[in-house]
Motif scaffolding. Structure first.
Motif, PDB file in Angstrom:
ATOM      1  N   ILE A 173      52.141  37.847  48.639  1.00 11.53           N
ATOM      2  CA  ILE A 173      51.654  38.998  47.884  1.00 11.53           C
ATOM      3  C   ILE A 173      50.295  38.625  47.299  1.00 11.53           C
ATOM      4  O   ILE A 173      50.165  37.593  46.633  1.00 11.53           O
ATOM      5  N   ILE A 174      49.305  39.442  47.574  1.00 14.88           N
ATOM      6  CA  ILE A 174      47.948  39.197  47.075  1.00 14.88           C
ATOM      7  C   ILE A 174      47.546  40.362  46.182  1.00 14.88           C
ATOM      8  O   ILE A 174      47.489  41.512  46.626  1.00 14.88           O
ATOM      9  N   ASN A 175      47.277  40.062  44.924  1.00 20.20           N
ATOM     10  CA  ASN A 175      46.871  41.083  43.963  1.00 20.20           C
ATOM     11  C   ASN A 175      45.373  40.989  43.712  1.00 20.20           C
ATOM     12  O   ASN A 175      44.878  39.936  43.293  1.00 20.20           O
ATOM     13  N   ILE A 176      44.669  42.084  43.984  1.00 18.76           N
ATOM     14  CA  ILE A 176      43.226  42.109  43.755  1.00 18.76           C
ATOM     15  C   ILE A 176      42.995  42.380  42.278  1.00 18.76           C
ATOM     16  O   ILE A 176      43.140  43.512  41.797  1.00 18.76           O
ATOM     17  N   ALA A 177      42.648  41.338  41.557  1.00 15.12           N
ATOM     18  CA  ALA A 177      42.342  41.450  40.131  1.00 15.12           C
ATOM     19  C   ALA A 177      40.826  41.613  40.003  1.00 15.12           C
ATOM     20  O   ALA A 177      40.226  42.425  40.705  1.00 15.12           O
ATOM     21  N   SER A 178      40.189  40.820  39.151  1.00 16.93           N
ATOM     22  CA  SER A 178      38.748  40.908  38.949  1.00 16.93           C
ATOM     23  C   SER A 178      38.329  39.796  38.002  1.00 16.93           C
ATOM     24  O   SER A 178      39.133  39.332  37.186  1.00 16.93           O
ATOM     25  N   LEU A 179      37.065  39.397  38.095  1.00 11.77           N
ATOM     26  CA  LEU A 179      36.541  38.492  37.068  1.00 11.77           C
ATOM     27  C   LEU A 179      36.601  39.156  35.700  1.00 11.77           C
ATOM     28  O   LEU A 179      36.590  38.476  34.673  1.00 11.77           O
ATOM     29  N   ALA A 180      36.674  40.489  35.696  1.00 11.20           N
ATOM     30  CA  ALA A 180      36.835  41.217  34.433  1.00 11.20           C
ATOM     31  C   ALA A 180      38.152  40.876  33.749  1.00 11.20           C
ATOM     32  O   ALA A 180      38.341  41.166  32.571  1.00 11.20           O
ATOM     33  N   GLY A 181      39.068  40.249  34.489  1.00  8.25           N
ATOM     34  CA  GLY A 181      40.330  39.833  33.894  1.00  8.25           C
ATOM     35  C   GLY A 181      40.213  38.570  33.066  1.00  8.25           C
ATOM     36  O   GLY A 181      41.140  38.229  32.323  1.00  8.25           O
ATOM     37  N   VAL A 182      39.088  37.857  33.206  1.00 11.94           N
ATOM     38  CA  VAL A 182      38.882  36.624  32.436  1.00 11.94           C
ATOM     39  C   VAL A 182      37.542  36.601  31.707  1.00 11.94           C
ATOM     40  O   VAL A 182      37.313  35.748  30.855  1.00 11.94           O
ATOM     41  N   LEU A 183      36.646  37.536  32.038  1.00 15.97           N
ATOM     42  CA  LEU A 183      35.356  37.660  31.362  1.00 15.97           C
ATOM     43  C   LEU A 183      35.258  39.056  30.767  1.00 15.97           C
ATOM     44  O   LEU A 183      35.326  40.037  31.501  1.00 15.97           O
ATOM     45  N   TYR A 184      35.080  39.139  29.482  1.00 15.59           N
ATOM     46  CA  TYR A 184      35.175  40.430  28.793  1.00 15.59           C
ATOM     47  C   TYR A 184      33.792  40.964  28.452  1.00 15.59           C
ATOM     48  O   TYR A 184      32.907  40.226  28.016  1.00 15.59           O
ATOM     49  N   THR A 185      33.630  42.275  28.668  1.00 12.80           N
ATOM     50  CA  THR A 185      32.305  42.890  28.641  1.00 12.80           C
ATOM     51  C   THR A 185      32.317  44.193  27.856  1.00 12.80           C
ATOM     52  O   THR A 185      33.203  45.033  28.070  1.00 12.80           O
ATOM     53  N   PRO A 186      31.361  44.420  26.948  1.00 12.31           N
ATOM     54  CA  PRO A 186      31.283  45.700  26.240  1.00 12.31           C
ATOM     55  C   PRO A 186      31.209  46.864  27.217  1.00 12.31           C
ATOM     56  O   PRO A 186      30.513  46.798  28.231  1.00 12.31           O
ATOM     57  N   GLY A 187      31.937  47.923  26.913  1.00  9.18           N
ATOM     58  CA  GLY A 187      31.957  49.091  27.784  1.00  9.18           C
ATOM     59  C   GLY A 187      32.989  49.011  28.889  1.00  9.18           C
ATOM     60  O   GLY A 187      33.133  49.937  29.686  1.00  9.18           O
ATOM     61  N   LEU A 188      33.718  47.906  28.930  1.00 12.36           N
ATOM     62  CA  LEU A 188      34.683  47.694  30.002  1.00 12.36           C
ATOM     63  C   LEU A 188      36.056  47.311  29.446  1.00 12.36           C
ATOM     64  O   LEU A 188      36.886  46.747  30.160  1.00 12.36           O
ATOM     65  N   ALA A 189      36.298  47.644  28.187  1.00  8.08           N
ATOM     66  CA  ALA A 189      37.512  47.167  27.510  1.00  8.08           C
ATOM     67  C   ALA A 189      38.794  47.572  28.227  1.00  8.08           C
ATOM     68  O   ALA A 189      39.715  46.762  28.383  1.00  8.08           O
ATOM     69  N   LEU A 190      38.868  48.821  28.662  1.00  4.20           N
ATOM     70  CA  LEU A 190      40.075  49.300  29.320  1.00  4.20           C
ATOM     71  C   LEU A 190      40.305  48.572  30.644  1.00  4.20           C
ATOM     72  O   LEU A 190      41.416  48.109  30.939  1.00  4.20           O
ATOM     73  N   TYR A 191      39.267  48.455  31.428  1.00  8.79           N
ATOM     74  CA  TYR A 191      39.372  47.756  32.715  1.00  8.79           C
ATOM     75  C   TYR A 191      39.655  46.271  32.494  1.00  8.79           C
ATOM     76  O   TYR A 191      40.472  45.670  33.197  1.00  8.79           O
ATOM     77  N   ASN A 192      38.955  45.664  31.503  1.00 12.46           N
ATOM     78  CA  ASN A 192      39.230  44.272  31.163  1.00 12.46           C
ATOM     79  C   ASN A 192      40.712  44.059  30.869  1.00 12.46           C
ATOM     80  O   ASN A 192      41.340  43.111  31.360  1.00 12.46           O
ATOM     81  N   ALA A 193      41.268  44.946  30.049  1.00 13.01           N
ATOM     82  CA  ALA A 193      42.681  44.823  29.672  1.00 13.01           C
ATOM     83  C   ALA A 193      43.586  44.920  30.890  1.00 13.01           C
ATOM     84  O   ALA A 193      44.541  44.144  31.042  1.00 13.01           O
ATOM     85  N   SER A 194      43.290  45.863  31.779  1.00 16.34           N
ATOM     86  CA  SER A 194      44.152  46.053  32.946  1.00 16.34           C
ATOM     87  C   SER A 194      44.096  44.854  33.883  1.00 16.34           C
ATOM     88  O   SER A 194      45.124  44.409  34.411  1.00 16.34           O
ATOM     89  N   LYS A 195      42.917  44.304  34.083  1.00 10.60           N
ATOM     90  CA  LYS A 195      42.794  43.185  35.019  1.00 10.60           C
ATOM     91  C   LYS A 195      43.283  41.878  34.411  1.00 10.60           C
ATOM     92  O   LYS A 195      43.782  40.999  35.132  1.00 10.60           O
ATOM     93  N   ALA A 196      43.162  41.733  33.103  1.00 14.44           N
ATOM     94  CA  ALA A 196      43.754  40.568  32.447  1.00 14.44           C
ATOM     95  C   ALA A 196      45.269  40.596  32.618  1.00 14.44           C
ATOM     96  O   ALA A 196      45.915  39.561  32.845  1.00 14.44           O
ATOM     97  N   ALA A 197      45.844  41.786  32.542  1.00 13.13           N
ATOM     98  CA  ALA A 197      47.283  41.934  32.754  1.00 13.13           C
ATOM     99  C   ALA A 197      47.664  41.548  34.176  1.00 13.13           C
ATOM    100  O   ALA A 197      48.686  40.888  34.400  1.00 13.13           O
ATOM    101  N   VAL A 198      46.848  41.934  35.142  1.00 11.55           N
ATOM    102  CA  VAL A 198      47.132  41.594  36.544  1.00 11.55           C
ATOM    103  C   VAL A 198      47.083  40.077  36.744  1.00 11.55           C
ATOM    104  O   VAL A 198      47.942  39.498  37.420  1.00 11.55           O
ATOM    105  N   VAL A 199      46.077  39.425  36.147  1.00 20.16           N
ATOM    106  CA  VAL A 199      45.964  37.970  36.275  1.00 20.16           C
ATOM    107  C   VAL A 199      47.204  37.291  35.698  1.00 20.16           C
ATOM    108  O   VAL A 199      47.805  36.405  36.324  1.00 20.16           O
TER     109      VAL A 199
END
Length: 263
Positions: free
Chosen positions: A124-150
């Motif tokens: 099983i391969i889950n496409i997360a994002s560097l946004a899951g470990v690097l947090y950026t203003p304006g991306l809080a919702l996406y950051n949260a979702s990808k951190a959860a995936v990681v």
């Protein structure tokens, strides 16, 4: 590559590029997407089976996997990326983003495990994002979702690693898909292309690992960055323009994408 591989969110972008790369390697590829017309067209263009798929629905996801048959690999790729200030995020956007990006990955993983664990093999391969470990203003919702995936991916991997199942996360950098429409690239950096992520996925299937960052050099930078104090990390982010990229963007350039992800 004599594997049956199912890919979600594959009507366009990273999912489509990955389907193409795997088909070229000889895999039997099955794609799904909530955009029924687009996924049908993509399937016809690639010469692969294509089905409508709502990753937030157990019924829809189950039907997709049943249609795909005895899968060897599931790639949970479907995801959306609303951007903008956290105070401007609607409750509807928040629920939909988490439902697709997090619940969709969890659901797909659980359904795939139901099929793979009795056989004692699968990936099983889950496409997360560097946004899951690097947090950026304006991306809080996406950051949260990808951190959860990681986090979900790693915990699941540890749970089933001795039962013949590989579970991996792929963490791409900014990639030239609709998700980044209307935004600038970090200063001095070049966005990845969907084909770059696809190549990493192909390599990961050939040699399973817990986590892959694309491009690989950013993985080293992320690990080293953890040793720097906050003020240094923030100064580096400002130098790259990361403090403004997802706050000062072109809303007109995102209109089509925003309308599509909001259904």
């Amino acid at each position: 590559m004599s594997k049956v591989i199912a890919i979600t969110g594959a009507a366009r972008g990273i999912g489509l590029a990955t389907a193409r790369a795997l088909k070229e390697k000889g895999a039997t590829v099955v794609i799904g997407d909530i955009d029924e017309a687009a996924v049908k067209e993509a399937g016809e263009r690639l010469g692969v089976a294509a089905y409508p798929l709502d990753v937030t629905s157990r019924e829809s996801f189950t039907a997709f996997l049943e249609s795909a048959g005895r899968i060897d690999v599931l790639i949970n790729n479907a995801g959306i990326m609303p951007i903008g200030p956290v105070t401007g995020e609607s409750d509807a956007d928040a629920r939909r983003c988490l439902d697709i990006n997090v619940h969709g990955v969890m659901l797909g993983t659980k359904l795939a495990l139901e099929r793979m664990l009795p056989r004692g093999r699968g990936h099983i391969i889950n496409i997360a994002s560097l946004a899951g470990v690097l947090y950026t203003p304006g991306l809080a919702l996406y950051n949260a979702s990808k951190a959860a995936v990681v986090g979900f991916t790693e915990a699941t991997r540890l749970e089933v690693r001795d039962r013949g199942i590989h579970v991996s996360a792929v963490l791409p950098t900014f990639t030239n898909t609709e998700l980044v429409a209307g935004t600038a690239s970090p200063k001095g950096q070049k966005n990845a292309e969907p084909e770059d992520i696809a190549a990493a996925v192909v390599a990961l299937i050939g040699r399973p690992r817990p986590q892959v960052v694309v491009p690989a050099k950013l993985g080293r930078q992320v690990r080293l960055g953890g040793f720097f104090p906050d003020r240094v990390r923030q100064a580096m982010a400002r130098r790259l323009g990361l403090d403004k990229i997802f706050l000062e963007y072109d809303p007109d350039a995102r209109k089509a994408y925003d309308a599509r992800i909001r259904g």
